[in-house]
Write an enzyme that holds these catalytic residues in place. Structure first.
Site, PDB file in Angstrom:
ATOM      1  N   ASP A 134       0.821  -1.210   0.000  1.00 13.80           N
ATOM      2  CA  ASP A 134       0.000   0.000   0.000  1.00 13.80           C
ATOM      3  C   ASP A 134       0.856   1.261   0.000  1.00 13.80           C
ATOM      4  OD1 ASP A 134      -2.496  -1.055  -0.183  1.00 13.80           O
ATOM      5  OD2 ASP A 134      -3.053  -0.797   1.919  1.00 13.80           O
ATOM      6  N   ASP A 191       3.859  -9.131   9.501  1.00 13.99           N
ATOM      7  CA  ASP A 191       4.075  -7.707   9.308  1.00 13.99           C
ATOM      8  C   ASP A 191       5.487  -7.493   8.788  1.00 13.99           C
ATOM      9  OD1 ASP A 191       1.545  -7.072  10.106  1.00 13.99           O
ATOM     10  OD2 ASP A 191       2.091  -6.510  12.156  1.00 13.99           O
ATOM     11  N   ASP A 193       8.094  -5.863   9.668  1.00 11.98           N
ATOM     12  CA  ASP A 193       9.274  -5.843  10.531  1.00 11.98           C
ATOM     13  C   ASP A 193       9.558  -7.193  11.184  1.00 11.98           C
ATOM     14  OD1 ASP A 193       6.849  -5.318  11.946  1.00 11.98           O
ATOM     15  OD2 ASP A 193       8.020  -4.822  13.733  1.00 11.98           O
ATOM     16  N   ASP A 285      -7.053  -8.263  13.999  1.00  9.24           N
ATOM     17  CA  ASP A 285      -6.594  -9.549  14.541  1.00  9.24           C
ATOM     18  C   ASP A 285      -7.507 -10.028  15.670  1.00  9.24           C
ATOM     19  OD1 ASP A 285      -5.843  -7.463  16.183  1.00  9.24           O
ATOM     20  OD2 ASP A 285      -3.719  -7.953  16.204  1.00  9.24           O
TER      21      ASP A 285
END
Length: 500
Positions: A134, A191, A193, A285
């Site tokens: 995105d 994610d 990271d 989540d």
């Protein structure tokens, strides 16, 4: 006549004086009785206030008491064993698996995450990798395109998926990617990271294969920069207890525990069966975890599978993350309260436990009010020594329990206790915003990433992101970002000390 008047008025005067003296004595005695009564009443009220003060401290420490219970259960309950892929007798040992990597303008980690995903031990013809980008930064987009193209040339089924409309935040991004991988039986989510080890899929997917009613298998988080600053150390203390103790205890009890948003493998069927990804809360989540549990699914926690990720190293980034983490559950509580109460797939204990998990962030509103009451009472009330000792050492004693799973930081017990009190206001405001569904709780702000730079040598096929040499992915921590977190944390601690 004068003598007669004198003889009459002298006795009357003496009688009057005696009467006055008697009345004065009665008044003094009456006043003494009133004073004694008032003193006795004030002592009773004093004791009552002190008892309320002790009760307030206990309520304010409710989360620490809950953590002590989890710690005891963690030591008492037996652990669960997990199957391996070789132990399963299946016709096709390698089911179709998709890896989804949502990201947005995160140049510090985008290359390393794609590299880790491509280096996972799994058959290449049974693996699909989606880079759900995105990003709006053209430089980041070019970096991603180049990296994906190079791995595609090496025979990997990897693609970049971008949306014209970025509505729905991360949940909308995952939903858009899900439509293109319906043939995959399992989906691994990371994610940007996060840095999974090569055997991540080999250790998690067999659990879902063996247990067809398990919706997802969640791995344990570990942290790259847990020792970078005082701020990251405080975060590591909290999250270590959550991942090493709380989640594991709930799994051993076969109770509800939430999907943490990353480092997890989902069963595609479960995602569709519970309604897919919803975009009306900030914590997709927790939302999908509760909906899956309401529909009869359960989950697995794999405590021995670790996945590195970065803690927010600056105070501003930490506040952004915490705002989302505490306003989002309040939104889910509003959204799913009635559905949890009426579902037929949960018994009364499961319903109460699930509702408590949703309501727990809202408890910070009550805790903050009690914190203010305690400050007012401490300022106005002269306390006995035992009450002083109780309100001083009881919260610290309870807080020390959480450091059991980060034992090397036991010397930070007092700092951690002050840090929790100082963060009460921010957590309470976040919960209120989520509970009232304010505009500030409808905006997803990506937590800034600072901690690593990646240098990739794409000439080599096998890349180990955990080694630190010239041919592999290297990580260098921005130490200046930790200083910002340290200064912000120091301000909060000073505020807590002054308040108490």
């Amino acid at each position: 006549m004068i003598v007669t008047i004198v003889l009459i008025f002298l006795p009357l005067q003496c009688l009057l004086e005696r009467t006055t003296i008697s009345n004065d004595r009665l008044n003094i005695a009456y006043q003494a009785m009133n004073v004694n009564h008032v003193q006795r009443s004030s002592i009773t009220i004093h004791d009552l206030i002190q008892n309320f003060l002790i009760l307030f401290i206990i309520i304010q420490s409710s989360e620490d008491i809950e953590r002590i219970i989890y710690t005891i259960l963690r030591l008492c309950l037996p652990s669960k064993s997990h199957p391996t892929l070789s132990s399963l007798s299946t016709d096709n040992e390698y089911p179709m698996v998709a890896i989804q990597l949502p990201m947005m303008n995160e140049k510090e980690f985008c290359i390393s995450m794609i590299t880790c995903a491509c280096n996972l031990d799994w058959s290449k013809d049974r693996l699909i990798i989606q880079v759900l980008d995105d990003s709006t930064d053209e430089i980041v987009m070019k970096m991603i395109d180049q990296c994906v193209h190079e791995w595609f040339d090496r025979g990997y089924r990897i693609s970049v998926i971008r949306r014209q409309n970025r509505q729905g935040f991360k949940a909308g991004n995952l939903k858009n990617g899900l439509e293109k991988i319906q043939e995959c039986e399992f989906i691994a989510l990371f994610d940007v990271d996060f840095l999974p080890k090569k055997n991540f899929l080999l250790k998690t997917i067999p659990i879902l294969i063996k247990d067809p009613k398990a919706a997802y298998a969640q791995a344990r988080w570990t942290f790259i920069n847990g020792k970078e600053s005082l701020l990251t150390q405080m975060q590591e203390i909290v999250l270590n207890h959550h991942h090493k103790c709380e989640q594991e205890v709930k799994y051993r009890m076969s109770s509800f525990f939430q999907f943490n948003g990353s480092a997890c493998v989902w069963r595609t069927k479960a995602i569709y069966q519970c309604g897919g990804w919803h975009t009306d809360t900030l914590v997709e989540d927790l939302d999908i975890s509760v909906r899956a549990y309401m529909n009869g699914w359960h989950s697995a926690y794999v405590v021995d599978v670790e996945c590195l990720n970065e803690l927010p190293p600056t105070f501003s980034a930490y506040l952004l993350q915490q705002y989302r983490w505490f306003s989002g559950p309040a939104q889910v509580f509003r959204k799913l309260f009635q559905a949890v109460c009426t579902t037929s797939h949960m018994n009364i204990y499961q319903k109460l436990h699930c509702l408590w998990m949703l309501f727990r962030p809202c408890l910070y509103i009550i805790r903050f009010i009690i914190f203010l009451l305690n400050i007012a009472i401490n300022a106005c009330l002269q306390k006995t020594s035992y009450v002083n000792m109780f309100i001083t050492f009881f919260p610290i004693l309870l807080s020390s329990n959480i450091l059991y799973y980060t034992s090397e930081k036991i010397h930070l017990t007092i700092v951690y206790s002050l840090f929790c009190n100082a963060m009460l206001f921010h957590h309470a405001i976040s919960a209120i915003a989520g509970f009232l569904n304010l505009n500030s709780a409808k905006k997803w702000i990506v937590t800034p990433k600072f901690g690593t730079q990646t240098h990739l040598n794409i000439e080599e096929k096998q890349i180990d992101p955990y080694r630190n040499d010239n041919t592999n992915v290297q990580y260098s921590v921005y130490r200046f970002s930790g200083l910002s977190g340290l200064s912000g944390l120091s301000g909060l601690v000073v505020l807590a000390v002054l308040a108490v």
